[in-house]
Design an enzyme around this catalytic site. Structure first.
Site, short mmCIF file in Angstrom:
data_model
loop_
_atom_site.label_atom_id
_atom_site.label_comp_id
_atom_site.label_asym_id
_atom_site.label_seq_id
_atom_site.Cartn_x
_atom_site.Cartn_y
_atom_site.Cartn_z
N HIS A 47 0.83 -1.21 0.00
CA HIS A 47 0.00 0.00 0.00
C HIS A 47 0.86 1.26 0.00
CE1 HIS A 47 -2.24 3.17 2.29
NE2 HIS A 47 -3.11 2.91 1.33
N GLU A 50 2.04 1.83 -3.47
CA GLU A 50 0.98 2.40 -4.31
C GLU A 50 0.94 3.92 -4.15
OE1 GLU A 50 -3.33 3.66 -3.52
OE2 GLU A 50 -3.02 1.59 -2.86
N HIS A 51 1.07 4.41 -2.93
CA HIS A 51 1.11 5.86 -2.70
C HIS A 51 2.33 6.50 -3.35
CE1 HIS A 51 -1.93 6.98 0.57
NE2 HIS A 51 -2.21 5.72 0.28
#
Length: 420
Positions: A47, A50-51
């Site tokens: 995650h 992804e950022h």
């Protein structure tokens, strides 16, 4: 409309579906690397990655990435799930090549500037805090943890704050090197798209990557259990889950139809019994989730502390009763809801693009809609009741409770009632 699928020599796949009446397109890259591909010390890094993809590449800074798409009226976003990370755009037909260029750039060329890593770390910590303050969000993380304890599949996608606080540029680069390999990536596109043109673009951007095998995910091992957090809230949040089969099972469509019949709308059993007839809650629904090697049927409700015990009992009663008296009318309604939801959703190029990526990742092909509708129609009343009976016989439910939940029965009690 027809689906076309091409696999480059290194394993990178391109799957498209042209929708002739549209003047826009959705496209993106789906990577088979999500929460369940993380080691314990990496929990939350998929995650985080992804950022960071939006924080700068070798040729664009964060603002330029956003401007490139928004200057032409487009939309760009990403998400991380337990089994995948997706980066996608929605643009007009004339801007498909630009959309591809931006997506391929952030997937392949992110620089992970340490200063940007520190800035985004703060953003993600705020996201974690927001999740912890959202009872009907965090309760599903707790449910996952007790269903699959001490394993990657049971950990949160956001990760714990203490892990996120220590991720470095090198940690991000390691995860990319381990998992972002060609045969783990799919370029999907739907709408006003030209398959051959996208294959040429993919070949130029991804064709040079060496083939390789991404890390295999640890098999999921369902155990069941309970998480109970007593807190002074207005509502008692209740989530009950039973293990089902993964999406490779023949039961996949039966399970989906069953979940809709149980709690897929206002006419469903749980809504009618818990809310309309007994007034035990405002919100109640059931949903089925399927993954590569496991699945779950989950019932969620928000109720009062005074009613959480009765609601728990009712859910068990309805699960048991469904194995005995599911009706043809209920089944027809559930099947029609599923088919309508599928067909209505596929009027959107974004939904169709998502389906292309998911189906290609699961089965290596995209089933015709007629095939899927036929399998939904083939689900029988007896098949649904047999499915419900097997669920009850598992007798290892998972339970997550949050709020004024002191009066809720223990998961062991519910398990005993389920098989009684």
């Amino acid at each position: 409309m027809s689906v076309e699928l091409t696999t480059l020599p290194n394993g990178f796949r391109i799957v498209t579906e042209n929708m002739p009446s549209l003047q826009s397109a959705s496209l993106g890259v789906w990577v088979s690397a999500g929460g369940r591909h993380e080691r314990a010390d990496q929990n939350g890094i998929a995650h985080f990655l992804e950022h960071m993809a939006f924080k700068g590449t070798q040729t664009r800074n964060a603002l330029q990435i956003a401007e490139a798409i928004e200057d032409v009226g487009g939309f760009i976003n990403a998400y991380t799930s337990r089994e995948a990370t997706a980066y996608y755009v929605r643009v007009l037909e004339k801007d498909v090549a630009l959309g591809f260029d931006v997506i391929s750039d952030i997937v392949l060329n992110s620089v992970f500037d340490p200063r940007e890593v520190d800035i985004e770390r703060g953003v993600i910590l705020q996201e974690i805090g927001q999740s912890l303050d959202t009872p009907d969000d965090i309760i599903f993380d707790w449910l996952q943890e007790v269903s699959y304890p001490d394993q990657p599949f049971g950990r949160t996608i956001l990760g714990p704050a203490e892990r996120v606080e220590n991720f470095s540029r090198e940690n991000l680069q390691e995860f990319v090197a381990q998992n972002y390999v060609p045969n783990q990536m799919i370029l999907a596109a739907a709408g006003a798209v030209d398959h051959d043109a996208l294959v040429r673009l993919a070949q130029a951007s991804f064709g040079h990557l060496p083939s390789g095998q991404g890390l295999l995910a640890q098999p999921a091992l369902y155990k069941g259990g309970e998480c109970r957090v007593v807190k002074d809230l207005e509502q008692a949040h209740f989530a009950l889950s039973l293990e089902t089969t993964g999406y490779m099972s023949d039961d996949i469509y039966t399970g989906q139809v069953y979940a809709v019949a149980m709690g897929g709308g206002m006419s469903s059993r749980l809504f009618q019994e818990a809310r309309e007839k007994r007034g035990l809650c405002y919100t109640i629904y059931a949903q089925a989730a399927a993954y590569s090697d496991t699945g779950s049927l989950t019932i969620y409700s928000g109720t009062s502390g005074d009613d959480v015990a009765d609601l728990s009992e009712l859910c068990i009663e309805e699960l048991k009763r469904s194995a005995q008296d599911m009706t043809a009318a209920e089944l027809d309604r559930a099947r029609n809801q599923m088919k309508a939801g599928l067909l209505m959703g596929l009027e959107s190029p974004a939904s169709r693009c998502e389906r292309l990526a998911r189906m290609t990742g699961i089965w290596g092909r995209v089933p015709d809609l007629e095939e899927v509708v036929g399998k939904i129609d083939a689900v029988s009343v007896q098949g649904v009741m047999d499915y419900a009976q097997r669920l009850c016989e598992k007798s290892a439910p998972s339970l997550a409770l949050y709020g004024p939940v002191e009066g809720a029965p223990a998961v062991e009690t519910l398990a005993e009632k389920l098989v009684a």
